[in-house]
Scaffold this motif. Structure first.
Motif, mmCIF file in Angstrom:
data_model
loop_
_atom_site.group_PDB
_atom_site.id
_atom_site.type_symbol
_atom_site.label_atom_id
_atom_site.label_comp_id
_atom_site.label_asym_id
_atom_site.label_seq_id
_atom_site.Cartn_x
_atom_site.Cartn_y
_atom_site.Cartn_z
ATOM 1 N N ARG A 83 -6.636 -6.215 -10.506
ATOM 2 C CA ARG A 83 -5.568 -6.431 -9.521
ATOM 3 C C ARG A 83 -5.643 -5.424 -8.376
ATOM 4 O O ARG A 83 -5.062 -5.649 -7.316
ATOM 5 N N GLU A 84 -6.364 -4.325 -8.577
ATOM 6 C CA GLU A 84 -6.539 -3.365 -7.487
ATOM 7 C C GLU A 84 -7.313 -3.967 -6.321
ATOM 8 O O GLU A 84 -7.237 -3.456 -5.200
ATOM 9 N N GLN A 85 -8.047 -5.033 -6.574
ATOM 10 C CA GLN A 85 -8.851 -5.652 -5.526
ATOM 11 C C GLN A 85 -8.073 -6.645 -4.677
ATOM 12 O O GLN A 85 -8.593 -7.156 -3.685
ATOM 13 N N SER A 86 -6.807 -6.921 -5.044
ATOM 14 C CA SER A 86 -6.071 -7.947 -4.297
ATOM 15 C C SER A 86 -4.588 -7.676 -4.106
ATOM 16 O O SER A 86 -3.983 -8.220 -3.178
ATOM 17 N N SER A 87 -3.982 -6.831 -4.924
ATOM 18 C CA SER A 87 -2.525 -6.708 -4.931
ATOM 19 C C SER A 87 -1.978 -5.648 -3.996
ATOM 20 O O SER A 87 -0.791 -5.626 -3.692
ATOM 21 N N GLY A 88 -2.839 -4.701 -3.574
ATOM 22 C CA GLY A 88 -2.357 -3.566 -2.800
ATOM 23 C C GLY A 88 -1.865 -2.422 -3.661
ATOM 24 O O GLY A 88 -1.480 -1.372 -3.134
ATOM 25 N N TYR A 89 -1.866 -2.599 -4.972
ATOM 26 C CA TYR A 89 -1.463 -1.552 -5.909
ATOM 27 C C TYR A 89 -2.705 -0.936 -6.563
ATOM 28 O O TYR A 89 -3.712 -1.611 -6.769
ATOM 29 N N VAL A 90 -2.608 0.355 -6.897
ATOM 30 C CA VAL A 90 -3.712 1.094 -7.512
ATOM 31 C C VAL A 90 -3.151 1.927 -8.659
ATOM 32 O O VAL A 90 -2.032 2.446 -8.577
ATOM 33 N N LYS A 91 -3.942 2.082 -9.704
ATOM 34 C CA LYS A 91 -3.517 2.909 -10.831
ATOM 35 C C LYS A 91 -3.669 4.396 -10.501
ATOM 36 O O LYS A 91 -4.603 4.790 -9.801
ATOM 37 N N VAL A 92 -2.771 5.181 -11.049
ATOM 38 C CA VAL A 92 -2.889 6.639 -10.911
ATOM 39 C C VAL A 92 -4.214 7.109 -11.490
ATOM 40 O O VAL A 92 -4.906 7.972 -10.918
ATOM 41 N N SER A 93 -4.605 6.551 -12.621
ATOM 42 C CA SER A 93 -5.866 6.967 -13.256
ATOM 43 C C SER A 93 -7.060 6.677 -12.360
ATOM 44 O O SER A 93 -8.038 7.446 -12.350
ATOM 45 N N THR A 94 -7.008 5.590 -11.586
ATOM 46 C CA THR A 94 -8.090 5.273 -10.661
ATOM 47 C C THR A 94 -8.181 6.325 -9.562
ATOM 48 O O THR A 94 -9.270 6.814 -9.235
ATOM 49 N N VAL A 95 -7.032 6.688 -8.981
ATOM 50 C CA VAL A 95 -7.022 7.678 -7.902
ATOM 51 C C VAL A 95 -7.479 9.036 -8.422
ATOM 52 O O VAL A 95 -8.267 9.733 -7.767
ATOM 53 N N ARG A 96 -7.022 9.400 -9.598
ATOM 54 C CA ARG A 96 -7.440 10.685 -10.167
ATOM 55 C C ARG A 96 -8.949 10.723 -10.406
ATOM 56 O O ARG A 96 -9.611 11.724 -10.119
ATOM 57 N N LYS A 97 -9.504 9.635 -10.917
ATOM 58 C CA LYS A 97 -10.949 9.610 -11.164
ATOM 59 C C LYS A 97 -11.733 9.700 -9.853
ATOM 60 O O LYS A 97 -12.729 10.424 -9.752
ATOM 61 N N LEU A 98 -11.277 8.966 -8.829
ATOM 62 C CA LEU A 98 -11.948 9.026 -7.532
ATOM 63 C C LEU A 98 -11.938 10.454 -6.990
ATOM 64 O O LEU A 98 -12.957 10.950 -6.498
#
Length: 273
Positions: free
Chosen positions: A196-211
């Protein structure tokens, strides 16, 4: 059981002392931020969104000082620029960066309308392509990005390619050792499908932390100042269903107005010394 406490009268000197302590509890930085938020150059439609974006608390959490060199990534129309510019104008430095040649049209309009406030702003390309000037490496005290990681994940302006890893690497390069990265974005629940990160405009905290951590950043902490428990991050047209976009037009508009703007993460990272 309801508990009742007897009121104890305080001497006048104690009341005065408590009042003075409360007045002194506001730091000079907070006062300067509040003054910037109250700048007369901010339009009413921008001020109306303070209730959702909490600029004083957010910038205080990131530790932005009036003497800092600050880079704002992809400022759009300049909502935060309208606060950062008067805040940094006297003693600081402000870079606004976005894809060239059109990504900074909103900032150029601000500079033309109020040159005394915004004329000192530096502009640069982000991402900087061949022949384009970017922010000098190791020059920034603070890099800020508000609601942009989801754009990078979705490949916005990058021909459908997830640009987030490169974006975090470039932000890391801009910062001085010990510099701060502040990230605000629409929060996808951790138990949701990552696709859903590819279409919804929402991102997980875990995704941002890993990046961020993959780019070399250290996680400092998170604030819930921009949290919105009314938002379940599950809407027909993603985050754009909510205000201020209202992607469904008048359909269920009152329902989405009652939710308000999105639930947002507010994360602070540091470039190691």
């Amino acid at each position: 059981m309801r508990m009742i406490f007897a009121a104890t009268a305080l001497p006048l000197t104690a009341v005065v002392a408590l009042s003075a302590a409360g007045a002194m509890s506001q730091s000079p930085t907070t006062a300067a931020l509040e003054k910037a938020v109250a700048a007369p150059t901010r339009p009413a439609n921008a001020v109306a969104r303070d209730q959702y974006r909490h600029p004083v608390q957010t910038l205080s959490f990131f530790g932005v000082k009036p003497t800092d060199t600050v880079v704002e990534i992809w400022p759009g129309g300049g909502w935060y620029t309208q606060i950062l510019a008067p805040y940094l104008h006297a003693k600081g430095t402000l870079y606004e960066v976005a894809p060239m040649p059109n990504g900074l049209n909103g900032i150029e309009k601000l500079k033309a309308a109020h040159p005394a406030v915004y004329g000192f702003i530096h502009t640069a390309a982000f991402p900087a392509e061949a022949g384009q000037a970017g922010v000098p490496d190791g020059s920034a005290d603070v890099v800020l990005t508000f609601r942009n990681v989801h754009n990078w994940r979705m490949g916005y302006q990058q021909k459908g390619v997830d640009y987030a890893p490169q974006a975090f690497a470039q932000m890391y390069a801009m910062l001085k050792p010990g510099g701060i990265l502040g990230v605000v974005d629409h929060r996808l629940p951790e138990n949701a499908d990552t696709a859903r990160e590819q279409s919804s405009g929402y991102v997980k905290v875990s995704t941002v932390r890993k990046l961020a951590e993959d780019a070399g950043f250290q996680f400092v902490g998170a604030s819930q100042v921009n949290a919105n428990p009314k938002d379940d991050a599950n809407h027909p047209k993603g985050v754009w269903t909510l205000p201020p976009t209202y992607a469904l037009g008048d359909t269920d508009r009152a329902k989405y107005a009652a939710i308000g703007e999105s639930d947002r993460m507010t994360l602070k990272f540091r470039k190691p010394k």
